[in-house]
Write a protein that holds these residues in place. Structure first.
Motif, mmCIF file in Angstrom:
data_model
loop_
_atom_site.group_PDB
_atom_site.id
_atom_site.type_symbol
_atom_site.label_atom_id
_atom_site.label_comp_id
_atom_site.label_asym_id
_atom_site.label_seq_id
_atom_site.Cartn_x
_atom_site.Cartn_y
_atom_site.Cartn_z
ATOM 1 N N CYS A 151 0.845 -1.327 -0.067
ATOM 2 C CA CYS A 151 -0.040 -0.023 0.049
ATOM 3 C C CYS A 151 0.899 1.274 -0.154
ATOM 4 O O CYS A 151 2.260 1.150 0.352
ATOM 5 C CB CYS A 151 -0.630 0.062 1.455
ATOM 6 S SG CYS A 151 -0.060 -0.097 2.804
ATOM 7 N N GLN A 152 0.243 2.415 -0.249
ATOM 8 C CA GLN A 152 0.677 3.764 -0.094
ATOM 9 C C GLN A 152 1.518 3.979 1.176
ATOM 10 O O GLN A 152 2.402 4.832 1.202
ATOM 11 C CB GLN A 152 -0.274 4.849 -0.475
ATOM 12 C CG GLN A 152 -0.823 4.728 -1.696
ATOM 13 C CD GLN A 152 -2.103 5.135 -1.949
ATOM 14 O OE1 GLN A 152 -3.033 4.592 -1.038
ATOM 15 N NE2 GLN A 152 -2.712 5.478 -3.065
ATOM 16 N N MET A 153 0.917 3.261 2.362
ATOM 17 C CA MET A 153 1.794 3.510 3.656
ATOM 18 C C MET A 153 3.127 3.083 3.484
ATOM 19 O O MET A 153 4.082 3.556 3.984
ATOM 20 C CB MET A 153 0.729 2.694 4.532
ATOM 21 C CG MET A 153 0.877 2.796 5.733
ATOM 22 S SD MET A 153 -0.518 4.008 6.270
ATOM 23 C CE MET A 153 -0.592 3.841 8.043
ATOM 24 N N ASN A 154 3.304 1.954 2.821
ATOM 25 C CA ASN A 154 4.798 1.430 2.707
ATOM 26 C C ASN A 154 5.434 2.544 1.788
ATOM 27 O O ASN A 154 6.495 2.447 1.940
ATOM 28 C CB ASN A 154 4.767 0.066 1.977
ATOM 29 C CG ASN A 154 4.579 -1.290 3.217
ATOM 30 O OD1 ASN A 154 4.425 -0.814 4.187
ATOM 31 N ND2 ASN A 154 4.536 -2.224 2.769
ATOM 32 N N VAL A 155 4.838 2.901 0.815
ATOM 33 C CA VAL A 155 5.813 3.815 0.150
ATOM 34 C C VAL A 155 6.125 4.950 0.786
ATOM 35 O O VAL A 155 7.472 5.616 0.754
ATOM 36 C CB VAL A 155 4.728 4.368 -1.271
ATOM 37 C CG1 VAL A 155 5.341 5.713 -1.839
ATOM 38 C CG2 VAL A 155 4.239 3.330 -2.301
ATOM 39 N N TYR A 156 5.005 5.513 1.734
ATOM 40 C CA TYR A 156 5.707 6.705 2.678
ATOM 41 C C TYR A 156 6.653 6.228 3.575
ATOM 42 O O TYR A 156 7.728 6.644 3.780
ATOM 43 C CB TYR A 156 4.374 7.151 3.474
ATOM 44 C CG TYR A 156 4.764 8.178 4.721
ATOM 45 C CD1 TYR A 156 4.635 9.535 4.164
ATOM 46 C CD2 TYR A 156 4.817 7.739 5.783
ATOM 47 C CE1 TYR A 156 4.888 10.431 5.398
ATOM 48 C CE2 TYR A 156 5.296 8.743 6.716
ATOM 49 C CZ TYR A 156 5.323 9.819 6.310
ATOM 50 O OH TYR A 156 5.514 10.655 7.650
#
Ligand code: 5AD
Ligand code: SF4
Length: 441
Positions: free
Chosen positions: A14-19
């Motif tokens: 997810c985008q959380m991991n990108v952050y």
């Protein structure tokens, strides 16, 4: 003076991991690391893993297996596993794959510098605690990197909902909201560096309840209004949400806050009340439909996105039909859909499973319906004017690509457009995954 070491990060999920990957790279920059896109070049390889998909842990072990020859050719290479698989597997990872030097769970990224130092000294380092201290506070200020016009900003982590299929409450832990002042500060730093669109992130972002000034507690809507006041910030988004946390002030913000974009990802998972109950979603199909009506009353042009699971244990033909009926009734501009698959340790994994061929057939039928709705939503844009925030050059000469307020990718041929520009664009054509447009005026 070649003290610089190279870091390769592979981000899953997810985008959380990108952050998180960005923040880890920033932390390791303090240890002398610069990022590389080439794993063969790297002095450290970090896999930032995701546990939401099927056989997630097994896939990480295969990836580590593929890294074995590289590690043997380059014994100084350090290999780390971060993210939700690291959290779930813990020291088992080093036991099963001794080439791994470092295992770090999502709540411990602020300890990464110390862990790297230990690893550099030849030790193995493992941290999958849920520490008391404030991770974000310890991660500190964001360095002045040259960045694009869009950014993610994590405001909340973890989840207390315990949907019966989901590992998040176990891997990311209980819901924690960052203090509002910290988020506003980080948003201002991002805007100072040229960011024009911020997407607020959280596993259950609309449950945000962060500490505000003088003992107050801020809702997500209150936070959005505060960010709305930041000069230079043009767009605000948030993802991902639970229907039961769509509070009145947030619905109102969709109508009143111009910077809040008309796009909402609001998973419903199923259209059958029986299945929703078995999933522990704590809302009915009818409640979701009424909720969408209220949000659309506030913001009629909202593009709705969702998540669906087919073949959840106990899902009958009639239950699946209820999902199709809900999709027909609500209408989605885009959506993600998955076959249910067991996650060890979650309640639904213990139940009697739906036949695999049946799941496959249902998924195909649901996806055909969702794609036809997505196509219709895109085609309805043709002839309309949208506002596009341009992010990068396209594949063709003089072409720039950006996102409309509805999160459609839009490409335009015009040499005058710069990265970070927001321009009015008339849509002229709809392709499967993007729209083509031309500048207005
Ligand atoms: N099986 C299938 N899909 C799942 N999701 C989460 N857990 C599972 C599972 N065990 C989907 C849900 C969620 C999205 C992020 O992933 O639809 O909203
Ligand atoms: Fe998982 Fe979302 Fe349910 Fe939380 S609300 S348990 S993150 S699916």
């Amino acid at each position: 003076m070649s003290q610089q070491k190279k870091l390769y990060i592979k981000t899953y999920g997810c985008q959380m991991n990108v952050y998180d990957s960005e923040r880890m790279a920033e932390t390791l920059a303090g240890q002398g690391y610069v990022q590389t896109a080439q794993p063969d070049d790297a002095d450290m390889i970090l896999l930032n893993t995701c546990h939401i998909r099927e056989k997630a842990a097994e896939k990480v072990y295969s990836e580590l297996g593929r890294l074995k020859p590289l590690k043997h050719a380059k014994p100084d290479l350090k290999i780390g596993v971060a993210g939700c698989v690291a959290q779930a597997e813990g020291k088992e990872i080093i036991a099963r794959q001794p080439i791994v030097d470092l295992v770090v769970g999502p709540q411990s990224y602020h300890r990464l510098a110390a862990m790297e130092a230990a690893v550099a000294a030849g030790e193995k380092s493992l941290d999958t605690d849920f520490p008391e201290e404030d991770k974000f506070d310890r991660l500190g200020k964001r360095p002045a990197a040259n960045r694009g016009p869009t950014a993610f900003l994590t405001v909340q982590e973890g989840c207390d909902k315990f949907c019966a299929f989901c590992v998040v409450p176990y891997t990311r832990g209980a819901e924690v909201s960052r203090p509002a002042s910290q988020i506003v500060q980080e948003a201002k730093e991002l805007v100072d560096r040229g960011v024009r669109e911020i997407t607020l992130l959280g596993q259950n972002v609309n449950a945000y309840h962060g500490q505000g000034p003088e003992g107050s507690v801020w809702s997500l809507a209150r936070l959005i209004w505060e960010l709305d006041a930041i000069e230079g910030l043009a767009r605000i988004r948030y993802t991902t949400s639970h229907p039961n946390d769509m509070t009145d002030d947030l619905i109102d913000a969709h109508g009143a806050c111009e910077k809040l974009m008309p796009y909402l990802h609001l998973p419903v998972q199923s259209g059958s009340d029986k299945v929703l109950k078995a999933m522990n979603r704590k809302h009915s199909a009818e409640a979701y439909i009424r909720l969408i009506e209220r949000i659309r009353a506030a913001r009629p042009d909202l593009l709705l996105s969702g998540d669906f699971i087919v073949g959840f244990p106990g899902e009958s033909d009639a239950d699946f039909q209820a999902t199709l009926d809900l999709v027909e009734e609500v209408g989605f501009g885009q959506a993600y859909s998955f076959k249910y698959s067991e996650r060890p340790g979650t309640p639904a994994a213990e139940r009697v499973q739906v036949d695999e061929a049946e799941k496959t057939e249902r998924l195909q039928r649901l996806q055909a319906l969702l794609s036809s709705q997505q196509r219709a939503a895109q085609e309805a844009m043709v002839g309309q004017s949208v506002s596009v925030l341009f992010e990068k050059p396209g594949r063709l000469a003089d072409q720039m690509v950006g996102k409309s307020e509805f999160l459609h990718a839009v490409h335009v041929k015009a040499p005058s457009i710069q990265k970070g520009d927001i321009r009015s664009v008339r849509i002229v054509e709809s392709a499967p995954n993007s729209l083509a447009g031309e500048l207005v005026g």
